[in-house]
Structures are given as structure tokens and as C-alpha cells.
Design a protein around this motif. Structure first.
Motif, PDB file in Angstrom:
ATOM      1  N   MET A  45       6.756   0.764 -10.746  1.00 53.78           N
ATOM      2  CA  MET A  45       6.383   0.117 -12.007  1.00 53.78           C
ATOM      3  C   MET A  45       6.216  -1.387 -11.836  1.00 53.78           C
ATOM      4  O   MET A  45       5.276  -1.980 -12.379  1.00 53.78           O
ATOM      5  N   ILE A  46       7.106  -2.002 -11.076  1.00 53.28           N
ATOM      6  CA  ILE A  46       6.996  -3.448 -10.829  1.00 53.28           C
ATOM      7  C   ILE A  46       5.681  -3.750 -10.109  1.00 53.28           C
ATOM      8  O   ILE A  46       4.950  -4.675 -10.492  1.00 53.28           O
ATOM      9  N   ALA A  47       5.357  -2.965  -9.097  1.00 53.00           N
ATOM     10  CA  ALA A  47       4.118  -3.176  -8.350  1.00 53.00           C
ATOM     11  C   ALA A  47       2.895  -2.950  -9.237  1.00 53.00           C
ATOM     12  O   ALA A  47       1.939  -3.738  -9.198  1.00 53.00           O
ATOM     13  N   ALA A  48       2.919  -1.901 -10.064  1.00 49.02           N
ATOM     14  CA  ALA A  48       1.785  -1.612 -10.940  1.00 49.02           C
ATOM     15  C   ALA A  48       1.598  -2.708 -11.987  1.00 49.02           C
ATOM     16  O   ALA A  48       0.468  -3.143 -12.254  1.00 49.02           O
ATOM     17  N   GLY A  49       2.695  -3.162 -12.578  1.00 48.55           N
ATOM     18  CA  GLY A  49       2.607  -4.226 -13.576  1.00 48.55           C
ATOM     19  C   GLY A  49       2.100  -5.529 -12.979  1.00 48.55           C
ATOM     20  O   GLY A  49       1.243  -6.207 -13.558  1.00 48.55           O
ATOM     21  N   ALA A  50       2.598  -5.874 -11.799  1.00 49.95           N
ATOM     22  CA  ALA A  50       2.148  -7.107 -11.141  1.00 49.95           C
ATOM     23  C   ALA A  50       0.682  -7.009 -10.746  1.00 49.95           C
ATOM     24  O   ALA A  50      -0.082  -7.970 -10.916  1.00 49.95           O
ATOM     25  N   THR A  51       0.277  -5.850 -10.257  1.00 50.94           N
ATOM     26  CA  THR A  51      -1.132  -5.650  -9.890  1.00 50.94           C
ATOM     27  C   THR A  51      -2.021  -5.797 -11.116  1.00 50.94           C
ATOM     28  O   THR A  51      -3.079  -6.449 -11.056  1.00 50.94           O
ATOM     29  N   THR A  52      -1.616  -5.213 -12.222  1.00 50.81           N
ATOM     30  CA  THR A  52      -2.396  -5.329 -13.462  1.00 50.81           C
ATOM     31  C   THR A  52      -2.494  -6.783 -13.902  1.00 50.81           C
ATOM     32  O   THR A  52      -3.578  -7.276 -14.246  1.00 50.81           O
ATOM     33  N   TRP A  53      -1.361  -7.479 -13.893  1.00 48.99           N
ATOM     34  CA  TRP A  53      -1.352  -8.895 -14.305  1.00 48.99           C
ATOM     35  C   TRP A  53      -2.345  -9.698 -13.468  1.00 48.99           C
ATOM     36  O   TRP A  53      -3.190 -10.418 -13.995  1.00 48.99           O
ATOM     37  N   PHE A  54      -2.256  -9.569 -12.141  1.00 45.91           N
ATOM     38  CA  PHE A  54      -3.105 -10.380 -11.273  1.00 45.91           C
ATOM     39  C   PHE A  54      -4.567  -9.946 -11.313  1.00 45.91           C
ATOM     40  O   PHE A  54      -5.457 -10.781 -11.137  1.00 45.91           O
ATOM     41  N   THR A  55      -4.829  -8.672 -11.582  1.00 42.23           N
ATOM     42  CA  THR A  55      -6.214  -8.218 -11.715  1.00 42.23           C
ATOM     43  C   THR A  55      -6.850  -8.814 -12.965  1.00 42.23           C
ATOM     44  O   THR A  55      -7.972  -9.334 -12.915  1.00 42.23           O
ATOM     45  N   VAL A  56      -6.158  -8.737 -14.089  1.00 46.52           N
ATOM     46  CA  VAL A  56      -6.684  -9.309 -15.331  1.00 46.52           C
ATOM     47  C   VAL A  56      -6.847 -10.817 -15.181  1.00 46.52           C
ATOM     48  O   VAL A  56      -7.869 -11.385 -15.584  1.00 46.52           O
ATOM     49  N   GLN A  57      -5.868 -11.468 -14.573  1.00 45.36           N
ATOM     50  CA  GLN A  57      -5.943 -12.914 -14.364  1.00 45.36           C
ATOM     51  C   GLN A  57      -7.153 -13.277 -13.504  1.00 45.36           C
ATOM     52  O   GLN A  57      -7.897 -14.209 -13.814  1.00 45.36           O
ATOM     53  N   SER A  58      -7.368 -12.528 -12.452  1.00 47.56           N
ATOM     54  CA  SER A  58      -8.492 -12.772 -11.545  1.00 47.56           C
ATOM     55  C   SER A  58      -9.825 -12.565 -12.258  1.00 47.56           C
ATOM     56  O   SER A  58     -10.762 -13.365 -12.096  1.00 47.56           O
ATOM     57  N   GLN A  59      -9.912 -11.487 -13.037  1.00 43.13           N
ATOM     58  CA  GLN A  59     -11.162 -11.210 -13.755  1.00 43.13           C
ATOM     59  C   GLN A  59     -11.474 -12.301 -14.779  1.00 43.13           C
ATOM     60  O   GLN A  59     -12.630 -12.713 -14.913  1.00 43.13           O
ATOM     61  N   LEU A  60     -10.462 -12.765 -15.482  1.00 45.12           N
ATOM     62  CA  LEU A  60     -10.679 -13.857 -16.441  1.00 45.12           C
ATOM     63  C   LEU A  60     -11.100 -15.141 -15.724  1.00 45.12           C
ATOM     64  O   LEU A  60     -12.025 -15.827 -16.158  1.00 45.12           O
ATOM     65  N   ALA A  61     -10.434 -15.453 -14.633  1.00 45.89           N
ATOM     66  CA  ALA A  61     -10.752 -16.680 -13.886  1.00 45.89           C
ATOM     67  C   ALA A  61     -12.170 -16.624 -13.328  1.00 45.89           C
ATOM     68  O   ALA A  61     -12.868 -17.651 -13.305  1.00 45.89           O
ATOM     69  N   ASP A  62     -12.607 -15.435 -12.899  1.00 45.51           N
ATOM     70  CA  ASP A  62     -13.958 -15.285 -12.340  1.00 45.51           C
ATOM     71  C   ASP A  62     -15.052 -15.571 -13.366  1.00 45.51           C
ATOM     72  O   ASP A  62     -16.185 -15.888 -13.004  1.00 45.51           O
ATOM     73  N   GLU A  63     -14.731 -15.459 -14.648  1.00 47.47           N
ATOM     74  CA  GLU A  63     -15.714 -15.747 -15.701  1.00 47.47           C
ATOM     75  C   GLU A  63     -15.948 -17.255 -15.876  1.00 47.47           C
ATOM     76  O   GLU A  63     -16.906 -17.664 -16.520  1.00 47.47           O
ATOM     77  N   SER A 131      -7.365  -8.861 -23.228  1.00 45.56           N
ATOM     78  CA  SER A 131      -6.686  -9.394 -22.039  1.00 45.56           C
ATOM     79  C   SER A 131      -5.291  -9.897 -22.380  1.00 45.56           C
ATOM     80  O   SER A 131      -4.367  -9.737 -21.587  1.00 45.56           O
ATOM     81  N   VAL A 132      -5.106 -10.464 -23.565  1.00 42.55           N
ATOM     82  CA  VAL A 132      -3.765 -10.902 -23.968  1.00 42.55           C
ATOM     83  C   VAL A 132      -2.825  -9.696 -24.026  1.00 42.55           C
ATOM     84  O   VAL A 132      -1.695  -9.749 -23.516  1.00 42.55           O
TER      85      VAL A 132
END
Length: 170
Positions: A45-63, A131-132
Motif C-alpha cells: 500500500m505504501i508503494a502504491a500510494g507513493a507511486t500514485t502521488w509521484f505519477t500525478v505530480q509528474s503528469q501535472l508538472a509535464d503540463e 488531481s487534488v
């Protein structure tokens, strides 16, 4: 009481103690395994939550979106987290309401030329709020994973404790 009867009683008591120890060891093993499984589930769960956080963060930053200059908070900052996304969604609402004279998309006439602008503002706000929410769920999953891992570790430690021998009866 005869010596034979005394010996039979002592053997029966010893047998009861041995079977009690065996049962305690068996349940301790089960508790240990449940603890291990919970700890592993928490780590996943920790790995999945962290992966989700960083994926969403990366996608937002890429915009490469920045918070509008007239926003209350984080003006001019890059949108790459929940707070900056929320700040931009808030200012988009203010801009859309200003453009429509205070009316929402649903309140505007279908022929009103401003309706498309307000509709785009609604879509952008919904996307930013998604995203929030994603950040919030990711953080919650990491937190729950941590708690579940701790509970699993505690059960593992409890399962490792040697079973206490019951007090011998006379």
C-alpha cells in the motif's frame, strides 16, 4: 492414593501441558504469519500510494501550468501538487464567474457566447480537482499502509513470544 494412581495422574497432567504448549505454538505460528502478511500488505500500500502521488505530480508538472498571477495563494508557481492545483482551480472559478457576470454554466442561456468559456473553465476546474483528490487518496493509502504494516509487525512480535506454561496442578 496409590503410587500407580499418582503416576497416572502425573502422566495425564504432563500430557495436558504438552498439548497445551503445542496448541500455543500453533496459534503463535498463525499469528506470526498473519503479522507477516499484514506487514507486506502495508508495504504494498505504501508503494502504491507513493507511486500514485509521484505519477500525478509528474503528469501535472509535464503540463507546465503555472498558477495565475492574481491567485490568492501560490501566484506564478508551477502546478505540481495538491495545493497549487487547488489554488488554480479556485482562480479559474473567479475568472469564469467574472466573464459570465456571476452566472454558472448551467445558468447561462444556450446561445450565450460566454457559455463555452465558462464550460472550459468548469472542465479545467474538474480536472484540477481530480488531481487534488488523487493526491489525497494517495496520501491516505500511504498512511493506512504505514498503520497496517505497524499492526502486522506487532502481531509478528506477539506470535514470536514463547507460550507460557500453565501452572502445574497438584
Amino acid at each position: 492414593m496409590t503410587a500407580v494412581a499418582h503416576e497416572v495422574g502425573r502422566t495425564a497432567a504432563g500430557s495436558a501441558v504438552r498439548s497445551s504448549r503445542k496448541a500455543a505454538r500453533g496459534s503463535g505460528g498463525a499469528v506470526r504469519w498473519i503479522g507477516i502478511l499484514l506487514a507486506l500488505a502495508g508495504l504494498v500500500m505504501i508503494a502504491a500510494g507513493a507511486t500514485t502521488w509521484f505519477t500525478v505530480q509528474s503528469q501535472l508538472a509535464d503540463e507546465r501550468i503555472t498558477v495565475s498571477a492574481d491567485a490568492k495563494w501560490f501566484a506564478g508557481e508551477k502546478i505540481d501538487g495538491p495545493l497549487t492545483a487547488y489554488a488554480e482551480a479556485d482562480i479559474i472559478e473567479k475568472h469564469a464567474l467574472k466573464a459570465s457576470g456571476g452566472k454558472t454554466y448551467a445558468e447561462l442561456d444556450k446561445e450565450d457566447p460566454v457559455r463555452a468559456t465558462v464550460m472550459n473553465g468548469s472542465f479545467l476546474r474538474a480536472s484540477l480537482f481530480t488531481s487534488v483528490v488523487s493526491f489525497g487518496i494517495a496520501a491516505m493509502v500511504v498512511g493506512l499502509g504505514f498503520v497496517i504494516s505497524l499492526a502486522g509487525y506487532a502481531l509478528f512480535l506477539i506470535g514470536r513470544r514463547p507460550a507460557t506454561d500453565p501452572a502445574p496442578t497438584a
